[in-house]
Design a protein around this motif. Structure first.
Motif, PDB file in Angstrom:
ATOM      1  N   TRP A   1     -21.289 -37.951   8.416  1.00 33.75           N
ATOM      2  CA  TRP A   1     -21.751 -37.346   7.157  1.00 33.75           C
ATOM      3  C   TRP A   1     -23.210 -37.666   6.868  1.00 33.75           C
ATOM      4  O   TRP A   1     -23.900 -36.890   6.207  1.00 33.75           O
ATOM      5  CB  TRP A   1     -20.866 -37.832   6.008  1.00 33.75           C
ATOM      6  CG  TRP A   1     -19.441 -37.391   6.117  1.00 33.75           C
ATOM      7  CD1 TRP A   1     -18.348 -38.193   6.315  1.00 33.75           C
ATOM      8  CD2 TRP A   1     -18.926 -36.053   6.057  1.00 33.75           C
ATOM      9  NE1 TRP A   1     -17.195 -37.436   6.380  1.00 33.75           N
ATOM     10  CE2 TRP A   1     -17.527 -36.127   6.222  1.00 33.75           C
ATOM     11  CE3 TRP A   1     -19.528 -34.802   5.885  1.00 33.75           C
ATOM     12  CZ2 TRP A   1     -16.710 -34.999   6.216  1.00 33.75           C
ATOM     13  CZ3 TRP A   1     -18.720 -33.671   5.877  1.00 33.75           C
ATOM     14  CH2 TRP A   1     -17.327 -33.775   6.039  1.00 33.75           C
TER      15      TRP A   1
ATOM     16  N   TYR B   1     -26.396 -35.217   7.009  1.00 34.08           N
ATOM     17  CA  TYR B   1     -26.801 -34.262   5.969  1.00 34.08           C
ATOM     18  C   TYR B   1     -27.797 -34.863   4.974  1.00 34.08           C
ATOM     19  O   TYR B   1     -28.230 -34.186   4.047  1.00 34.08           O
ATOM     20  CB  TYR B   1     -25.581 -33.746   5.214  1.00 34.08           C
ATOM     21  CG  TYR B   1     -24.627 -32.974   6.097  1.00 34.08           C
ATOM     22  CD1 TYR B   1     -25.002 -31.752   6.660  1.00 34.08           C
ATOM     23  CD2 TYR B   1     -23.364 -33.470   6.393  1.00 34.08           C
ATOM     24  CE1 TYR B   1     -24.137 -31.048   7.481  1.00 34.08           C
ATOM     25  CE2 TYR B   1     -22.484 -32.770   7.210  1.00 34.08           C
ATOM     26  CZ  TYR B   1     -22.881 -31.556   7.752  1.00 34.08           C
ATOM     27  OH  TYR B   1     -22.026 -30.865   8.568  1.00 34.08           O
ATOM     28  N   TRP B   2     -28.131 -36.150   5.157  1.00 34.02           N
ATOM     29  CA  TRP B   2     -29.072 -36.818   4.257  1.00 34.02           C
ATOM     30  C   TRP B   2     -30.269 -37.326   5.049  1.00 34.02           C
ATOM     31  O   TRP B   2     -30.174 -37.542   6.261  1.00 34.02           O
ATOM     32  CB  TRP B   2     -28.389 -37.999   3.552  1.00 34.02           C
ATOM     33  CG  TRP B   2     -27.614 -37.606   2.336  1.00 34.02           C
ATOM     34  CD1 TRP B   2     -28.034 -37.636   1.034  1.00 34.02           C
ATOM     35  CD2 TRP B   2     -26.258 -37.113   2.294  1.00 34.02           C
ATOM     36  NE1 TRP B   2     -27.044 -37.199   0.191  1.00 34.02           N
ATOM     37  CE2 TRP B   2     -25.938 -36.869   0.931  1.00 34.02           C
ATOM     38  CE3 TRP B   2     -25.285 -36.855   3.245  1.00 34.02           C
ATOM     39  CZ2 TRP B   2     -24.707 -36.392   0.512  1.00 34.02           C
ATOM     40  CZ3 TRP B   2     -24.051 -36.365   2.842  1.00 34.02           C
ATOM     41  CH2 TRP B   2     -23.762 -36.135   1.485  1.00 34.02           C
TER      42      TRP B   2
ATOM     43  N   CYS C   1     -30.183 -36.818  -2.230  1.00 38.52           N
ATOM     44  CA  CYS C   1     -30.024 -35.360  -2.186  1.00 38.52           C
ATOM     45  C   CYS C   1     -29.878 -34.884  -0.742  1.00 38.52           C
ATOM     46  O   CYS C   1     -30.688 -35.240   0.117  1.00 38.52           O
ATOM     47  CB  CYS C   1     -31.234 -34.698  -2.841  1.00 38.52           C
ATOM     48  SG  CYS C   1     -31.052 -32.916  -3.038  1.00 38.52           S
ATOM     49  N   PRO C   2     -28.853 -34.075  -0.450  1.00 41.98           N
ATOM     50  CA  PRO C   2     -28.654 -33.595   0.918  1.00 41.98           C
ATOM     51  C   PRO C   2     -29.772 -32.647   1.361  1.00 41.98           C
ATOM     52  O   PRO C   2     -30.397 -31.949   0.555  1.00 41.98           O
ATOM     53  CB  PRO C   2     -27.315 -32.847   0.850  1.00 41.98           C
ATOM     54  CG  PRO C   2     -26.695 -33.228  -0.450  1.00 41.98           C
ATOM     55  CD  PRO C   2     -27.812 -33.585  -1.359  1.00 41.98           C
TER      56      PRO C   2
ATOM     57  N   CYS D   1     -25.504 -34.961  -6.554  1.00 44.56           N
ATOM     58  CA  CYS D   1     -26.441 -34.884  -5.418  1.00 44.56           C
ATOM     59  C   CYS D   1     -27.483 -33.776  -5.526  1.00 44.56           C
ATOM     60  O   CYS D   1     -27.973 -33.259  -4.513  1.00 44.56           O
ATOM     61  CB  CYS D   1     -25.688 -34.779  -4.093  1.00 44.56           C
ATOM     62  SG  CYS D   1     -24.737 -36.261  -3.696  1.00 44.56           S
TER      63      CYS D   1
ATOM     64  N   MET E   1     -21.848 -29.847  -1.748  1.00 45.11           N
ATOM     65  CA  MET E   1     -20.972 -31.035  -1.774  1.00 45.11           C
ATOM     66  C   MET E   1     -19.499 -30.616  -1.825  1.00 45.11           C
ATOM     67  O   MET E   1     -18.633 -31.261  -1.243  1.00 45.11           O
ATOM     68  CB  MET E   1     -21.326 -31.929  -2.957  1.00 45.11           C
ATOM     69  CG  MET E   1     -22.709 -32.570  -2.868  1.00 45.11           C
ATOM     70  SD  MET E   1     -22.951 -33.636  -1.421  1.00 45.11           S
ATOM     71  CE  MET E   1     -21.828 -34.990  -1.827  1.00 45.11           C
TER      72      MET E   1
ATOM     73  N   LEU F   1     -17.831 -29.797   1.748  1.00 50.45           N
ATOM     74  CA  LEU F   1     -17.738 -30.781   2.824  1.00 50.45           C
ATOM     75  C   LEU F   1     -16.301 -31.083   3.243  1.00 50.45           C
ATOM     76  O   LEU F   1     -16.038 -31.360   4.416  1.00 50.45           O
ATOM     77  CB  LEU F   1     -18.444 -32.083   2.404  1.00 50.45           C
ATOM     78  CG  LEU F   1     -19.962 -31.967   2.211  1.00 50.45           C
ATOM     79  CD1 LEU F   1     -20.539 -33.286   1.720  1.00 50.45           C
ATOM     80  CD2 LEU F   1     -20.660 -31.534   3.491  1.00 50.45           C
TER      81      LEU F   1
ATOM     82  N   TYR G   1     -20.993 -40.518   2.810  1.00 52.03           N
ATOM     83  CA  TYR G   1     -21.686 -41.016   3.999  1.00 52.03           C
ATOM     84  C   TYR G   1     -21.461 -42.511   4.234  1.00 52.03           C
ATOM     85  O   TYR G   1     -21.879 -43.049   5.269  1.00 52.03           O
ATOM     86  CB  TYR G   1     -23.188 -40.698   3.943  1.00 52.03           C
ATOM     87  CG  TYR G   1     -23.891 -41.201   2.700  1.00 52.03           C
ATOM     88  CD1 TYR G   1     -24.154 -42.550   2.504  1.00 52.03           C
ATOM     89  CD2 TYR G   1     -24.301 -40.317   1.696  1.00 52.03           C
ATOM     90  CE1 TYR G   1     -24.791 -43.013   1.376  1.00 52.03           C
ATOM     91  CE2 TYR G   1     -24.940 -40.753   0.555  1.00 52.03           C
ATOM     92  CZ  TYR G   1     -25.188 -42.107   0.397  1.00 52.03           C
ATOM     93  OH  TYR G   1     -25.812 -42.558  -0.736  1.00 52.03           O
TER      94      TYR G   1
END
Length: 391
Positions: free
Chosen positions: A9, A12-13, A30-31, A220, A282, A285, A371
């Motif tokens: 995960w 994505y960040w 924030c992704p 996020c 979000m 996911l 994450y």
């Protein structure tokens, strides 16, 4: 994109992979797909600023507010975007007028920035702050309800309460508290900084007078996105902290509340406009969407707390029902700054060590986002033990 059976995960960040980041709660993260949208919007602003601000922005804000309203269980016309929850709290406190003798109720767990705002308006008006002492460790949610209600008097004008406390991570039984206070004629100002995206929100059902929540934490969204909810019959007396063009607008197609809050001067509104994409991303996911994400993060926080309590040999300081995706564990007395710095410098762990005004005088506060992994909390526990042996 096909996601692997056990996704990484963190991909994505843009968080530093060399750091064990257990502090989503402070500023969020924030992704990348949401940041990409924000960059696109910023480029759109710079390509044709007048088109964006003068012609497009109002409709874009309307749509973002509609999407957010559906997520938090409110009518879009009862929401206004603000940069953060502290601004939301200040907006309400500085719009209302209080008299000498009025009582403003809060708890000892209230977030420091918002308590400062309360102190400011109380000092200016001669109102008195009444503090309900909610203990930590705490035995039950019912205990919090009773202690808050015991502090109410016939002079109580407003209650400023956290939905989820920042220092201790307690999820207050906010619906029951609001309903009990409302029944006694007390208006409620709820600091829901951590709530959106951590717990399911239905503002229509819990019916606070005023509620503010951050979108940059558990939702996020980019930094600088939060909302303020104001009951319809109270909106006429609530003004933004910055008085601008809306104050004397001749328009009749929108409420005064809308006209004033939607434009307070030139700023970067892109964080607000990315809220729908943050909700969508979000929520995409996991197969169960947001409800599964919130449940999984909460289960992880409870499991992580159990790991820490066992390693540190301390009892859980509150029942599981009062935990969302933040949890705190008491530590032995000592310097909180030294321990927080040592965890980062020696072990690459970023986690807040929170000072607390009573024994024990410091807590470790962990966050659980998608994450994060359980082995990270085990590493934290072992690191605290190792550092404690040398201090």
């Amino acid at each position: 994109m096909i996601k692997p059976s056990q996704p990484n995960w963190a991909q994505y960040w843009s968080l530093d992979p060399a750091i064990v980041f257990l502090n989503h709660g402070s500023f969020g993260a924030c992704p990348l797909p949401v940041l990409a949208l924000q960059q696109h919007l910023r480029q759109r602003i710079e390509r044709q600023p007048l088109q964006f601000f003068g012609r497009d922005l109002e409709q874009l804000l309307d749509q973002a507010r509609i999407d957010l309203a559906a997520f938090v269980g409110a009518d879009a016309d009862d929401l206004a975007f603000v940069p953060n929850a502290t601004t939301g709290i200040n907006t309400i406190l500085r719009s209302l007028t209080f008299e000498p003798g009025d009582e403003l109720l809060t708890t000892n767990q209230e977030y420091n920035a918002c308590r400062n705002a309360l102190e400011f308006v109380a000092a200016r008006s001669g109102a008195k702050i009444v503090v309900a002492e909610v203990p930590y460790p705490i035995e039950s949610a019912q205990q919090a309800i009773e202690l808050i209600l015991q502090a109410v008097s016939s002079k109580t004008r407003l209650a400023l309460l956290d939905h989820i406390t920042s220092q201790t991570g307690l999820v207050f039984p906010i619906a029951e508290i609001i309903h009990a206070l409302t029944a006694q004629g007390v208006d409620t100002l709820i600091d829901g900084a951590h709530a959106p995206g951590m717990v399911a929100l239905d503002l229509t059902a819990i019916a606070p007078t005023y509620y503010t929540g951050n979108c940059h934490k558990w939702l996020c969204a980019p930094k600088g996105a939060a909302f303020l909810y104001v009951q319809r019959d109270k909106q006429a007396e609530i003004r933004p902290l910055t008085i601008s063009h809306g104050a004397n607008s001749p328009r009749c197609d929108r409420s005064q509340f809308r006209l004033e809050f939607d434009w307070t001067g030139t700023d970067d509104p892109t964080a607000y406009l990315c809220v729908p994409e943050a909700i969508r991303f979000m929520g995409s996911l996991l197969p169960g969407g947001w409800s599964e994400l919130m449940a999984q993060n909460r289960a992880k926080a409870i499991a992580a707390r159990k790991i820490l309590c066992e390693i540190l040999e301390v009892a859980p300081p509150c029942p599981d029902q009062m935990i969302g995706s933040l949890a705190t564990v008491p530590l032995s007395d000592g310097s909180y700054i030294e321990l927080q710095d040592a965890l980062l410098e020696k072990f690459g762990i970023e986690v807040p060590i929170v000072p607390y005004p009573s024994a024990p005088n410091r807590l470790v506060r962990i966050s659980a986002q998608i994450y994060n992994t359980l082995d990270q909390y085990d590493k934290l526990g072992q690191a605290i033990v190792e550092l404690s042996a040398h201090h």
